[in-house]
Design an enzyme around this catalytic site. Sequence first.
Site, PDB file in Angstrom:
ATOM      1  N   LYS A  56      -1.023  26.892 -12.499  1.00  9.67           N
ATOM      2  CA  LYS A  56       0.088  26.102 -13.052  1.00  9.67           C
ATOM      3  C   LYS A  56       1.186  27.062 -13.453  1.00  9.67           C
ATOM      4  O   LYS A  56       1.072  27.805 -14.411  1.00  9.67           O
ATOM      5  CB  LYS A  56      -0.363  25.283 -14.258  1.00  9.67           C
TER       6      LYS A  56
ATOM      7  N   GLU B  93       7.916  24.793  -7.789  1.00 10.31           N
ATOM      8  CA  GLU B  93       8.250  25.394  -9.060  1.00 10.31           C
ATOM      9  C   GLU B  93       9.093  26.622  -8.794  1.00 10.31           C
ATOM     10  O   GLU B  93       8.669  27.505  -8.053  1.00 10.31           O
ATOM     11  CB  GLU B  93       6.924  25.784  -9.725  1.00 10.31           C
TER      12      GLU B  93
ATOM     13  N   TYR C 233      15.370  45.180   9.183  1.00 10.53           N
ATOM     14  CA  TYR C 233      15.794  43.840   8.788  1.00 10.53           C
ATOM     15  C   TYR C 233      17.285  43.840   8.453  1.00 10.53           C
ATOM     16  O   TYR C 233      18.041  42.981   8.908  1.00 10.53           O
ATOM     17  CB  TYR C 233      14.974  43.383   7.569  1.00 10.53           C
TER      18      TYR C 233
HETATM   19  S1  IVH Z   1       1.772  19.021  -9.277  1.00 10.37           S
HETATM   20  C1  IVH Z   1       1.925  14.657 -10.177  1.00 10.37           C
HETATM   21  N1  IVH Z   1       1.209  21.578  -9.135  1.00 10.37           N
HETATM   22  O1  IVH Z   1       3.855  21.247 -14.090  1.00 10.37           O
HETATM   23  C2  IVH Z   1       1.907  16.065  -9.757  1.00 10.37           C
HETATM   24  N2  IVH Z   1       2.747  20.858 -10.797  1.00 10.37           N
HETATM   25  O2  IVH Z   1       3.496  18.749 -16.141  1.00 10.37           O
HETATM   26  C3  IVH Z   1       2.724  16.929 -10.647  1.00 10.37           C
HETATM   27  N3  IVH Z   1       3.666  22.626 -12.184  1.00 10.37           N
HETATM   28  O3  IVH Z   1       6.561  19.177 -13.679  1.00 10.37           O
HETATM   29  C4  IVH Z   1       3.099  18.194 -10.083  1.00 10.37           C
HETATM   30  N4  IVH Z   1       2.579  24.279 -11.233  1.00 10.37           N
HETATM   31  O4  IVH Z   1       6.641  21.236 -12.251  1.00 10.37           O
HETATM   32  C5  IVH Z   1       1.908  20.626  -9.770  1.00 10.37           C
HETATM   33  N5  IVH Z   1       0.627  23.796  -8.906  1.00 10.37           N
HETATM   34  C6  IVH Z   1       1.332  22.858  -9.522  1.00 10.37           C
HETATM   35  C7  IVH Z   1       2.209  23.144 -10.604  1.00 10.37           C
HETATM   36  C8  IVH Z   1       2.897  22.103 -11.206  1.00 10.37           C
HETATM   37  C9  IVH Z   1       3.451  23.940 -12.189  1.00 10.37           C
HETATM   38  C10 IVH Z   1       4.572  21.903 -13.102  1.00 10.37           C
HETATM   39  C11 IVH Z   1       5.352  20.815 -12.397  1.00 10.37           C
HETATM   40  C12 IVH Z   1       5.307  19.621 -13.302  1.00 10.37           C
HETATM   41  C13 IVH Z   1       4.544  20.101 -14.479  1.00 10.37           C
HETATM   42  C14 IVH Z   1       3.557  19.014 -14.836  1.00 10.37           C
END
Ligand code: IVH
Length: 680
Positions: A126, A185, A46
């Site tokens: 999350k 994220e 690479y």
């Molecule tokens: S979905 C309306 N998916 O958690 C949909 N968020 O309080 C919102 N986050 O600001 C985002 N992992 O940055 C989503 N798998 C995931 C996530 C995620 C972390 C964060 C996101 C958001 C906060 C929500």
Amino acid sequence: MAQANPSPGKVPEEARKRAEELRRLIEHHNYRYYVLDSPEITDAEYDRLFRELEELEKRYPELRTPTSPTQKVGAPPAEKFEPVRHSLPMLSLSNAMDEREFLEFDERVRKMLRISGPVDYVAEPKLDGVAVELVYLRGELVVGSTRGDGITGENVTNNIKTIRSVPLRLRPAADLPERLEVRGEVILGREAFRKLNEERARTGEPLFANPRNAAAGSLRQLDPRITAQRPLDIFCHSPGLIEGGPKLESQWEFLEAIRRWGLKTNPLNRRCRGAEPVLRYHAEMERKREELPYDVDGIVVKVDRFDLQRRLGEISRSPRWAIAYKFKAHQGITRIVDIVPSVGRTGVVTPVAQLEPVQVGGVTISSASLHNMDEIERKDIRIGDTVIVERAGDVIPQVARVLVEKRTGKEKKFRMPETCPVCGAPVVREPGEAAYRCLGASCPAQLRERIRHFASKRAMDIDGLGEKLVSQLVETGLVRDVADLYTLRKEDLVRLERMADKSAQNLLDAIARSKRPTLARFIHALGIPQVGEHMAEVLAEHFGSVERLADASEEELLSIHGVGPETAKEIRAFFSAPQNRALLRKLRERGVVPQAEAPRAKAGRLAGKTFVITGTLSIPREKAIELIEREGGRVTSSVSKNTDYVLVGTDPGSKLEKARKLGIPTIDEAEWRRLLGEKA
Ligand code: IVH
């Protein structure tokens, strides 16, 4: 002889072709490595490809494209970040703290959608990182921004470009959207975080408290070359605005599509049919949590189908179709050195445990609220005890339990003082309440906390009003209530200890800037018991002005979705107190004028009208609510004298009786359709 001068204008066709070929090859291997996690070549191979491209671009700078993989090393420093408005707001999520709260979410979803069987969900880890948005135009990365307040973020494109797993070009595909906005994220792995802090300790720089802060700090570096040295990573998880491309019907299809196009998604994401598999997923992830190379604080559960998501809609900046289902808090063991009473802004005296500092999930904890005497007695907490502390929802430290077997007999029980440790006024326990209160009407501790809350980031956001300064302002008598902040003069400030001319001016500027808060922030800033940030938003949206809120009856308050009896009582009590009314007047006179957020539709056939729905309609209830709101109307859950119409479907409930009793007009669906302006 080495070629010192590049020869502009004369790029051989062969070099041009080879450069493009190398880019595609490198992009392909990036994809194999970062997204699929299955490399096809060795690092050395690479590196050879990469160096060849670098050399070609050095010889023929015209070949250098903004999206070439060589451009990941970092652009020159910027002076500041420009604001970027997100095409669609970046929402936040409401939380479920335990199984019961998650099952309530599932129940709500099925009820609103009128689905009796299981709903398809997508469950995802999350990630505890920094939310960003990437914008790809015809497959090329053009903007990367932070979430900011959800509406406007900061343009950190040059920093985001340095993240290895963010492709500068998407993979060639027939179905690439014209415009693709993706949210994700940005994270820093635990190991990278540890190394970074080690390095900072060596060079004497302040340490980051946790990987999240380190990721945020790295992303907000003005010098992208510094960002480039931090091994940031990304997981993409949700759509923004998408134009062109295939019709995506669900979150799962979306995740599969963006992965095909070259974006990194989390391989742990899972499709779950109904609540049961989600519970199992949650348990599994919680078990795996410590083995994962990055911080995860729960799972996010999303209704899979986009059409169902649309039907569910959102409420005060969180979607009704998704929830963050948190893990149990992180735990640690330490000793309680002392328990001290602390006076809050409402006069409540809270016992606080002073702890031997302990690391819990990457954060040092040295104190924990013990809440009230009942808690102390229930858990039998004593000074000198060895205890398990945890961070609830990973934020506020708590004492989970006492390790009784570690007792030596020297532990002492804590007793609530009879007088306030700050102002000396009596401390009493109100009948039927767990809390003790300081009765000092002008207790400086209360005032201090009220000012701190008023000025805090999520309230009036007055920068520079730190703990020490607030204490000085209160002790010198310069500030007797929050309205006094707005008559502070520079000559008063510079007389304070450690207050230079410049910082005095900065503070006055910050105070002046806070005079036009949003209504929600203003309501939050007032510090009404039970009214936090979210409730303040709900109230702001419902009432549209402080005056209307101040005059609202308990009954009207109770008719608002989400307002319970305790909250309604506290709000009434707050606005009935003459000194609070006087404070509002004083703030207004001094130029503090909250700005009502533009209501969704002030105009419209139903503007200002309040509806209550009872019984079953021919369309889903949430659809009816949407139609009413679209015309500027409002729907509340219980009938009061402020209700304009009760919309009656088949099998109406007790709301119909109540409407008749109060003489509120009742209408059927046909009449309602006429009000909406539909022809019969
Ligand atoms: S979905 C309306 N998916 O958690 C949909 N968020 O309080 C919102 N986050 O600001 C985002 N992992 O940055 C989503 N798998 C995931 C996530 C995620 C972390 C964060 C996101 C958001 C906060 C929500």
